[in-house]
Design a protein around this motif. Sequence first.
Motif, PDB file in Angstrom:
ATOM      1  N   UNK A  48       0.830  -1.210   0.000  1.00 50.09           N
ATOM      2  CA  UNK A  48       0.000   0.000   0.000  1.00 50.09           C
ATOM      3  C   UNK A  48       0.862   1.258   0.000  1.00 50.09           C
ATOM      4  N   UNK A  49       1.922   1.232   0.804  1.00 46.65           N
ATOM      5  CA  UNK A  49       2.841   2.360   0.892  1.00 46.65           C
ATOM      6  C   UNK A  49       3.486   2.610  -0.467  1.00 46.65           C
ATOM      7  N   UNK A  50       3.875   1.546  -1.151  1.00 48.23           N
ATOM      8  CA  UNK A  50       4.491   1.686  -2.474  1.00 48.23           C
ATOM      9  C   UNK A  50       3.512   2.332  -3.454  1.00 48.23           C
ATOM     10  N   UNK A  51       2.221   2.115  -3.242  1.00 49.38           N
ATOM     11  CA  UNK A  51       1.207   2.718  -4.090  1.00 49.38           C
ATOM     12  C   UNK A  51       0.833   4.125  -3.673  1.00 49.38           C
ATOM     13  N   UNK A  52       1.515   4.663  -2.679  1.00 52.80           N
ATOM     14  CA  UNK A  52       1.260   6.026  -2.240  1.00 52.80           C
ATOM     15  C   UNK A  52       0.194   6.161  -1.172  1.00 52.80           C
ATOM     16  N   UNK A  53      -0.256   5.056  -0.612  1.00 56.41           N
ATOM     17  CA  UNK A  53      -1.296   5.075   0.407  1.00 56.41           C
ATOM     18  C   UNK A  53      -0.669   5.314   1.787  1.00 56.41           C
ATOM     19  N   UNK A  54      -1.062   6.404   2.425  1.00 56.10           N
ATOM     20  CA  UNK A  54      -0.524   6.748   3.742  1.00 56.10           C
ATOM     21  C   UNK A  54      -0.903   5.717   4.802  1.00 56.10           C
ATOM     22  N   UNK A  55      -2.058   5.068   4.644  1.00 53.46           N
ATOM     23  CA  UNK A  55      -2.477   4.026   5.584  1.00 53.46           C
ATOM     24  C   UNK A  55      -1.464   2.878   5.606  1.00 53.46           C
ATOM     25  N   UNK A  56      -0.930   2.522   4.443  1.00 58.91           N
ATOM     26  CA  UNK A  56       0.070   1.464   4.357  1.00 58.91           C
ATOM     27  C   UNK A  56       1.327   1.810   5.135  1.00 58.91           C
ATOM     28  N   UNK A  57       1.733   3.060   5.037  1.00 60.19           N
ATOM     29  CA  UNK A  57       2.914   3.524   5.775  1.00 60.19           C
ATOM     30  C   UNK A  57       2.682   3.381   7.273  1.00 60.19           C
ATOM     31  N   UNK A  58       1.535   3.855   7.744  1.00 61.45           N
ATOM     32  CA  UNK A  58       1.234   3.767   9.177  1.00 61.45           C
ATOM     33  C   UNK A  58       1.086   2.319   9.633  1.00 61.45           C
ATOM     34  N   UNK A  59       0.466   1.495   8.805  1.00 63.70           N
ATOM     35  CA  UNK A  59       0.312   0.075   9.139  1.00 63.70           C
ATOM     36  C   UNK A  59       1.676  -0.581   9.330  1.00 63.70           C
ATOM     37  N   UNK A  60       2.582  -0.358   8.401  1.00 63.42           N
ATOM     38  CA  UNK A  60       3.918  -0.950   8.490  1.00 63.42           C
ATOM     39  C   UNK A  60       4.666  -0.451   9.729  1.00 63.42           C
ATOM     40  N   UNK A  61       4.582   0.837   9.992  1.00 65.32           N
ATOM     41  CA  UNK A  61       5.279   1.409  11.153  1.00 65.32           C
ATOM     42  C   UNK A  61       4.720   0.854  12.465  1.00 65.32           C
ATOM     43  N   UNK A  62       3.405   0.801  12.576  1.00 62.88           N
ATOM     44  CA  UNK A  62       2.782   0.348  13.830  1.00 62.88           C
ATOM     45  C   UNK A  62       3.033  -1.138  14.063  1.00 62.88           C
ATOM     46  N   UNK A  63       2.891  -1.963  13.028  1.00 61.63           N
ATOM     47  CA  UNK A  63       3.130  -3.402  13.192  1.00 61.63           C
ATOM     48  C   UNK A  63       4.590  -3.650  13.579  1.00 61.63           C
ATOM     49  N   UNK A  64       5.511  -2.920  12.969  1.00 61.47           N
ATOM     50  CA  UNK A  64       6.932  -3.067  13.310  1.00 61.47           C
ATOM     51  C   UNK A  64       7.174  -2.685  14.766  1.00 61.47           C
ATOM     52  N   UNK A  65       6.606  -1.577  15.207  1.00 62.77           N
ATOM     53  CA  UNK A  65       6.772  -1.145  16.595  1.00 62.77           C
ATOM     54  C   UNK A  65       6.182  -2.168  17.564  1.00 62.77           C
ATOM     55  N   UNK A  66       5.017  -2.699  17.249  1.00 64.34           N
ATOM     56  CA  UNK A  66       4.389  -3.715  18.115  1.00 64.34           C
ATOM     57  C   UNK A  66       5.259  -4.967  18.181  1.00 64.34           C
ATOM     58  N   UNK A  67       5.806  -5.395  17.043  1.00 63.31           N
ATOM     59  CA  UNK A  67       6.675  -6.577  17.051  1.00 63.31           C
ATOM     60  C   UNK A  67       7.926  -6.353  17.895  1.00 63.31           C
ATOM     61  N   UNK A  68       8.499  -5.172  17.806  1.00 59.64           N
ATOM     62  CA  UNK A  68       9.677  -4.870  18.631  1.00 59.64           C
ATOM     63  C   UNK A  68       9.325  -5.002  20.110  1.00 59.64           C
ATOM     64  N   UNK A  69       8.204  -4.443  20.504  1.00 62.40           N
ATOM     65  CA  UNK A  69       7.780  -4.500  21.911  1.00 62.40           C
ATOM     66  C   UNK A  69       7.520  -5.946  22.338  1.00 62.40           C
ATOM     67  N   UNK A  70       6.826  -6.711  21.497  1.00 65.19           N
ATOM     68  CA  UNK A  70       6.532  -8.115  21.817  1.00 65.19           C
ATOM     69  C   UNK A  70       7.829  -8.907  21.988  1.00 65.19           C
ATOM     70  N   UNK A  71       8.784  -8.704  21.079  1.00 66.22           N
ATOM     71  CA  UNK A  71      10.021  -9.473  21.158  1.00 66.22           C
ATOM     72  C   UNK A  71      10.929  -9.000  22.297  1.00 66.22           C
ATOM     73  N   UNK A  72      10.855  -7.744  22.675  1.00 66.97           N
ATOM     74  CA  UNK A  72      11.593  -7.293  23.869  1.00 66.97           C
ATOM     75  C   UNK A  72      11.052  -8.023  25.096  1.00 66.97           C
ATOM     76  N   UNK A  73       9.728  -8.120  25.195  1.00 69.25           N
ATOM     77  CA  UNK A  73       9.119  -8.835  26.318  1.00 69.25           C
ATOM     78  C   UNK A  73       9.503 -10.315  26.306  1.00 69.25           C
ATOM     79  N   UNK A  74       9.499 -10.926  25.110  1.00 66.32           N
ATOM     80  CA  UNK A  74       9.866 -12.340  25.000  1.00 66.32           C
ATOM     81  C   UNK A  74      11.326 -12.554  25.395  1.00 66.32           C
TER      82      UNK A  74
END
Length: 108
Positions: A48-74
């Motif tokens: 989506x981000x590659x297609x210029x959709x701002x939602x795709x950019x936010x989705x990628x950023x938020x999922x990445x941040x959540x994964x970092x937090x989950x793996x820090x806890x693990x």
Amino acid sequence: MTLGTAVAIAYGILAILGGIMGYVKVRSRPSLISGLISGALLILGGVLWAGGNLLGQWLALIVTLVLIIVFIDRLRKTRKFMPAGLMIIAGIIALIAMVMSSLQLPST
């Protein structure tokens, strides 16, 4: 395709492969399900981000941040570097690349 979109897609593929490996090694269904879902969301965000959709950019950023937090806890709970430490390092690198890519001003 920008650096941010490529990194989002690559981190998504890594998440999917990690989920599959977790299932193959220790029959962890939660690893498989979370890896497939988070990886698919990252790939979707990158596309989506590659297609210029701002939602795709936010989705990628938020999922990445959540994964970092989950793996820090693990990592904190298991004290084992693999796979949590690897995913933290890859996630931080991906997050930095995505943020830097999103902050670049368009050429005139």
